[in-house]
Each structure stands twice: as structure tokens, then as C-alpha cells.
Motif scaffolding. Structure first.
Motif, PDB file in Angstrom:
ATOM      1  N   TRP A 479       0.846  -1.194   0.000  1.00 25.69           N
ATOM      2  CA  TRP A 479       0.000   0.000   0.000  1.00 25.69           C
ATOM      3  C   TRP A 479       0.881   1.244   0.000  1.00 25.69           C
ATOM      4  N   ILE A 480       0.621   2.159  -0.922  1.00 32.26           N
ATOM      5  CA  ILE A 480       1.256   3.476  -0.863  1.00 32.26           C
ATOM      6  C   ILE A 480       0.232   4.462  -0.325  1.00 32.26           C
ATOM      7  N   VAL A 481       0.568   5.139   0.752  1.00 30.23           N
ATOM      8  CA  VAL A 481      -0.282   6.203   1.274  1.00 30.23           C
ATOM      9  C   VAL A 481       0.306   7.522   0.775  1.00 30.23           C
ATOM     10  N   TYR A 482      -0.393   8.119  -0.194  1.00 31.32           N
ATOM     11  CA  TYR A 482       0.065   9.342  -0.854  1.00 31.32           C
ATOM     12  C   TYR A 482      -0.737  10.548  -0.370  1.00 31.32           C
ATOM     13  N   GLY A 483      -0.086  11.702  -0.318  1.00 29.99           N
ATOM     14  CA  GLY A 483      -0.810  12.958  -0.355  1.00 29.99           C
ATOM     15  C   GLY A 483      -1.008  13.337  -1.815  1.00 29.99           C
ATOM     16  N   ASP A 484      -1.955  14.224  -2.090  1.00 33.83           N
ATOM     17  CA  ASP A 484      -2.175  14.595  -3.496  1.00 33.83           C
ATOM     18  C   ASP A 484      -1.011  15.409  -4.054  1.00 33.83           C
ATOM     19  N   GLY A 485      -0.219  16.023  -3.181  1.00 36.28           N
ATOM     20  CA  GLY A 485       0.983  16.707  -3.647  1.00 36.28           C
ATOM     21  C   GLY A 485       2.088  15.723  -3.971  1.00 36.28           C
ATOM     22  N   SER A 486       2.397  14.810  -3.045  1.00 35.63           N
ATOM     23  CA  SER A 486       3.508  13.878  -3.239  1.00 35.63           C
ATOM     24  C   SER A 486       3.256  12.914  -4.388  1.00 35.63           C
ATOM     25  N   LEU A 487       1.997  12.642  -4.697  1.00 36.70           N
ATOM     26  CA  LEU A 487       1.677  11.734  -5.804  1.00 36.70           C
ATOM     27  C   LEU A 487       2.346  12.178  -7.100  1.00 36.70           C
ATOM     28  N   PRO A 503       1.995  -5.280  -8.926  1.00 34.62           N
ATOM     29  CA  PRO A 503       0.781  -4.520  -8.595  1.00 34.62           C
ATOM     30  C   PRO A 503       0.793  -4.020  -7.159  1.00 34.62           C
ATOM     31  N   VAL A 504       0.482  -2.748  -6.995  1.00 34.65           N
ATOM     32  CA  VAL A 504       0.400  -2.133  -5.670  1.00 34.65           C
ATOM     33  C   VAL A 504      -0.934  -1.394  -5.558  1.00 34.65           C
ATOM     34  N   ILE A 505      -1.267  -1.011  -4.334  1.00 40.24           N
ATOM     35  CA  ILE A 505      -2.477  -0.226  -4.085  1.00 40.24           C
ATOM     36  C   ILE A 505      -2.044   1.141  -3.567  1.00 40.24           C
ATOM     37  N   ALA A 506      -2.516   2.182  -4.215  1.00 38.45           N
ATOM     38  CA  ALA A 506      -2.193   3.537  -3.773  1.00 38.45           C
ATOM     39  C   ALA A 506      -3.456   4.226  -3.263  1.00 38.45           C
ATOM     40  N   VAL A 507      -3.385   4.759  -2.061  1.00 38.77           N
ATOM     41  CA  VAL A 507      -4.479   5.542  -1.488  1.00 38.77           C
ATOM     42  C   VAL A 507      -4.023   6.995  -1.444  1.00 38.77           C
ATOM     43  N   VAL A 508      -4.712   7.852  -2.181  1.00 40.00           N
ATOM     44  CA  VAL A 508      -4.332   9.258  -2.252  1.00 40.00           C
ATOM     45  C   VAL A 508      -5.312  10.089  -1.425  1.00 40.00           C
TER      46      VAL A 508
END
Length: 589
Positions: A479-487, A503-508
Motif C-alpha cells: 500500500w502506498i499512502v500518498y498525499g495529493d501533492g507527493s503523488l 501490482p500495488v495499491i495507492a491511497v491518495v
């Protein structure tokens, strides 16, 4: 000249320096080389692939280094990245500095202009060594093919010794390609006449011969010994006596405690046997699982005020501990760190260690636990802290149920992700405000299941960290926990995830803002300038895919794109093209 008298230059050999690089990496158990391809380093990549090392190419050189960093952290070996000369290398500066501050052992290899062309205006030729000497534990420039094997062996050992960190080797292009190709570049098309011409010709031939002299002699490629500092028996005994008398001890575990050679599960057992309440930071998050009775997540400042003994196991008194000011003057403090500078950081100002141990934190904890066998921390102390933890966790859950003015409550989203996340998940943290909240709510399920930048606080690690993590643990959810800036720093790596079947899961957490900055800038300075983003899908632009079947309407699509921009929309024309012989013969070095 003397060396050439006793060592042969095999002018007919098809072998090349890239093969020597691949062979020594394989001998050290390297499984992956991360890269963004370039002509300077093609021989390394091709040779590595031939010996079974997987080449993983990314869309940005920084991502390649971040991925190597993640492999180093999760595998306990050295992560390896290879990039092309000049701008390919300078693109890695932030990622290498991040690895230095996170104490990750990695080898960065880069191409360079030929040995005789450096400083003469060759393509992408800069003084690379000066740039990387402040960032790396060891830097070397290969000058002859015979230096490749011993230099890489030395670099890999240094990367892992003492306080781990990055090392750098540059490979001039003529040390990587075979003799017959390099000799063509040395051949003079219009040599000067007379004595000067003969001297120049002799110099070039001698330089070429020395470049390959002894290149293919058998060399030892096995790993060199790694030097890891350890606490003395006397230091461990003094700490055993101090902890045995403590009524309210606390352990602060940092990333350094997860380093080899001690397996993380041995460290976990040692902590559980001690029964001392633990605050976990950096790579040590998850060390005790998600529901341990001695893992305390909240109210650290209050616990440190009450503690009579504090053990800083790889934890540094920098901004994360308010430079040591959160430590009570009444507490006895044991500090353990491989690096003397980090061990005593700010000790001259805000705190003083009772016992300072320059040594490996993980093995120290195991030895401490064995010395205290049968002794446990008084139960009422961790129970008290855990009760306060529960109170704070309930407050956080109540906040998660509050309605926000717009869209979803981020705390509710994070709680839901935590509930549904698989037990084998690895969490990659890449962002500011949203990730800061995630650190309080998401619970890593076990050791080495949390990856964050570390002390440098770098944005953009997400794509590379996730790539390296998925390769190391293909069976795990990543899981990648992103901010909308860091994405925005690594969103292109979704192409890499797809191509390399990782395959990974990203939560923005998209709040259309650089909120970490805005929450300070607005109340203090009264302006949100440069902090605002936008709630967009695909960055808000307009895209057109144009293939052969669209050839007849190509003009119409271009005109439509022009109308779109006049209406205020950014436009991307994704034109699928074939290959021609138009630039055949051009080279990239």
C-alpha cells in the motif's frame, strides 16, 4: 608501463567490463539492479541480465535509487542502482541523500565520459565525484578494467560496515565496452605528422593497452568482511543493572534497530521478554505487531516525563525528539547508536546520556534481554500507558465520525483501510498531512512492514519504495499512502508497476492542497499562496489517443486540441508511433 610488462592485454577477447560488474554483483547475491537506461551503462545492464540479475527500469532515476533503498531495508543486503552519466546521475542526488540520512546501504553506479575525454566537453561530462563525495561513504572512479572487481567488492563492504549508507562508483565508458570497440574510438583519423604525431600515437596506444592489461585474470569476487560495531560486555552489564532497578522504563526504537545482522524476529522476542513499553519510529514501526500490550502509540511526551529509565535504541535526538528537550532531566538515559555523531546529537545542549554506547542497537537489545532473563518490567507501568493509549485511540475514532465540510473524513478513510488491510501488508508512506495522520492510525502488522523516507522527510519516495517492496515480498499487499501533492513525484511509475508485474495499491488523500504547509502558513502569514491544488482526475487535462486508424483525422484532432487550450484546458496528444531508419547510426554517448 611496468604493469604491462607482467600482465597481458588480450586484444582479441570479446569480453567487456560490464561482465566483470555483473559477475561480482552476482557473487554478492544481488538480485535486482534498478535503472533508467543510458548508452553509458548499457554493458552493465546487458551483462547483468545474462547472469540472471533482474533489471528493473523505472521512469525516473530517483525512483531507481528509492527502489534500491527499499530493497536494502527489506532484504538486509545492499540495494543497487545504475544510471547514465551527467543528468541521469544528478537526478539521483535527493534519493542518495535520503539514503544517507536513513542509513540505507546501497551501491549507485553511473556511467561517465571516456577516461581521456573527461573535462574536454564530452556529452554529459561533469565532475561527478565532487558532487557525490559529500553524500556517500565511499566514491571511486574506475580507471582500468582490472580495477572493477576489487573496487566493487570494497564498496559493497563499506556500504554495510559501521553506520550503513550509500557508496558511488563511476565507470568511464571505455572501461565497460570490449577492446575492439574501444580501440576504434582511439584510432586517429588524421594523426599529426612528425615527432609529435608519433608521440601522440604512442601515448594513445599505451593508454589503450593499460586500460585492458590484466583485465581478464582470475580474481576473488567473494564478499569482504563487514565491520559492525558492538557494545562491550561492560557496557551491556551496566545497562542490565540500570534497567533491573527501573520502575518506569521506556524504550524508543529507531530504524537502526532493524539493521542486520540480528534478525528482526529475534529483536521482537527480546522486547517481548523484557516487557518494557516501547515507542516505535521509522522502520521499527510494526516491530511488535499490531496489538502488542507493550507497544504504546500515543502520549509519548507524557510517558517520557514520568520515565525513570529511557533507552534510545537507534533513536536520535533530532527534531523528532525536539532535539532531546522531551527527555526528562530526572531520567537515566541509555543511548545506543552505531554512529557517534548521531549517538550524541544535541547532548551538549538539551540532554545528557547516562550511558552512551556506540554499537549495533539490535544485537544490544538481544544481549540486554538475555542478561535480564526472568526479570520483567513492573506490569502496572505498561498497563497504565496502554490504558491512556486506549483513551486517545477512542478520541481519534470519535474524530473519524465527524462530518467534514467537504468530501470524506480522512481519519475515517484511514480507519477503514486499516480494518481491511491484509495481515501481510507493507505500508509505504509518501506525503505530508495525510501521511502524518496515517502514522497514528494505520498499524503495520509485523516487523519491516512500514517504509517512510526517514529523517530527510523526502517527498517522492512512494513509487520507488513500493516497487522495491513488491519485488522483495511479491506475496504481500503493498500500500502506498500518498498525499495529493507527493503523488505527482512518482505517478509515472504506475507504468513501471504494470510493465514489471508489481501490482500495488495507492491511497491518495486528495484535499486539493499542500496542507502540511498551509496549516502553518495561513494562520501565521495570512496567505495560502502556492499551497492550493485542485480536485482533479488525471491532473485535470484533456487526453487524446492517436493511432494509425486515426491518421485521416489527425488534423481534426490537432485543431480540437487547439480549441481545448483556448477554452483553458491543458491537452495531451498521445501519438502511437512506429520505428524508421531516419536516425540510424546515431549514438547516445
Amino acid at each position: 608501463l611496468l604493469y604491462q610488462l607482467f600482465h597481458t592485454t588480450e586484444t582479441q577477447s570479446p569480453r567487456y567490463g560490464g561482465e566483470s560488474v555483473a559477475e561480482v554483483l552476482r557473487a554478492h547475491g544481488v538480485k535486482y539492479v534498478f535503472t533508467l537506461v543510458g548508452g553509458h551503462i548499457s554493458p552493465i545492464l546487458v551483462a547483468c541480465e545474462k547472469v540472471g540479475i533482474r533489471i528493473v527500469d523505472t521512469r525516473h532515476e530517483a525512483t531507481a535509487v528509492f527502489a534500491a533503498d527499499a530493497v536494502a531495508r527489506l532484504s538486509g543486503t545492499v540495494g543497487v542502482a545504475a544510471v547514465t552519466a551527467g543528468p541521469g546521475l544528478t537526478n539521483t542526488v535527493t534519493a542518495v541523500k535520503n539514503a544517507q540520512m536513513a542509513e540505507s546501504p546501497l551501491l549507485l553506479m553511473a556511467g561517465a565520459a571516456g577516461t581521456l575525454l573527461q573535462g574536454r566537453g564530452a556529452l554529459q561530462d561533469i565532475d561527478q565525484m565532487s558532487l557525490f563525495k559529500p553524500l556517500c561513504k565511499f566514491c571511486a572512479s574506475i580507471r582500468t578494467v582490472r580495477e572493477i572487481v576489487p573496487t566493487i567488492r570494497k564498496a559493497l563492504a563499506i556500504a554495510q560496515s559501521g553506520t550503513p549508507g550509500p557508496v558511488f562508483i563511476e565507470f568511464p565508458i571505455d572501461t565497460l565496452y570490449p577492446f575492439h570497440l574501444v580501440s576504434k574510438e582511439f584510432a586517429e583519423k588524421n594523426p599529426p605528422k612528425g615527432l609529435m604525431g608519433k608521440l601522440v600515437s604512442w601515448y594513445l596506444n599505451n593508454h589503450l593497452s593499460n586500460l585492458f592489461a590484466g583485465a581478464w585474470e582470475v580474481r576473488d569476487m567473494s564478499p569482504l568482511p563487514v565491520d559492525i560495531p558492538q557494545a562491550t560486555d561492560n557496557q551491556v552489564q551496566r545497562c542490565i543493572e540500570m534497567v533491573s532497578r527501573a520502575k518506569k522504563p521506556v524504550i524508543l526504537l529507531g530504524s537502526q534497530a532493524t539493521l542486520p545482522p540480528t534478525p528482526v524476529n529475534d529483536i521482537r522476542k527480546a522486547l517481548e521478554d523484557l516487557g518494557i513499553p516501547c515507542f516505535l519510529g521509522g522502520m521499527s514501526r510494526g516491530m511488535l505487531g499490531k496489538d502488542s500490550p507493550i507497544h504504546i502509540r500515543q502520549n509519548r511526551r507524557d510517558a517520557l516525563k514520568e520515565a525513570d529509565v529511557v533507552l534510545l535504541a537507534g533513536t536520535v535526538c533530532d527534531f523528532r525528539l525536539s532535539y532531546g528537550r522531551v527527555l526528562s532531566r530526572r531520567s537515566k538515559i541509555i543511548a545506543v547508536n552505531r554512529d557517534k555523531t548521531q549517538l550524541l546529537k544535541n547532548a551538549d545542549m538539551f540532554w545528557k546520556p547516562t550511558i552512551a554506547v556506540q554499537g549495533d542497537a539490535g544485537s544490544f537489545l538481544v544481549r540486554l534481554s538475555k542478561g535480564l532473563k526472568g526479570h520483567r518490567c513492573p506490569e502496572e507501568w505498561p498497563q497504565c500507558l496502554k490504558a491512556r493509549d486506549a483513551t486517545k485511540e477512542n478520541e481519534n475514532r470519535a474524530k473519524a465520525d465527524e462530518k467534514t465540510e467537504l468530501h470524506l473524513n480522512p481519519l475515517k478513510v484511514l480507519h477503514r483501510v486499516d480494518e481491511l488491510m491484509a495481515e501481510d501488508s507493507i505500508i509505504v508512506a509518501d506525503g505530508g498531512d495525510f501521511v502524518g495522520s496515517a502514522a497514528y492510525i494505520l498499524r503495520p502488522r509485523g516487523p519491516l512492514r512500514w517504509l517512510d523516507p526517514g529523517a530527510f522527510g523526502t517527498l517522492g519516495v512512494g513509487g520507488g519504495f513500493a516497487l522495491g517492496a513488491k519485488l522483495c515480498r511479491p506475496e504481500s499487499e503493498v500500500w502506498i499512502v500518498y498525499g495529493d501533492g507527493s503523488l505527482g513525484f512518482s505517478v509515472a511509475e504506475f507504468d513501471t508497476f504494470t510493465r514489471h508485474k508489481t501490482p500495488v495499491i495507492a491511497v491518495v488523500g486528495n484535499d486539493a492542497c499542500w496542507s502540511q504547509i498551509s496549516r502553518e502558513q495561513v494562520p501565521i502569514l495570512g496567505s495560502n499562496v502556492a499551497c492550493g491544488l485542485a480536485f482533479t482526475d488525471g491532473y485535470g487535462g484533456k487526453g487524446y489517443l492517436i493511432g494509425r486508424e486515426d491518421e485521416d483525422r489527425l488534423s481534426d484532432v490537432i485543431r480540437q486540441a487547439q480549441r481545448d487550450t483556448h477554452e483553458g484546458k491543458a491537452v495531451l496528444l498521445n501519438v502511437l508511433i512506429g520505428k524508421t531508419n531516419f536516425r540510424e547510426g546515431s549514438i547516445s554517448v
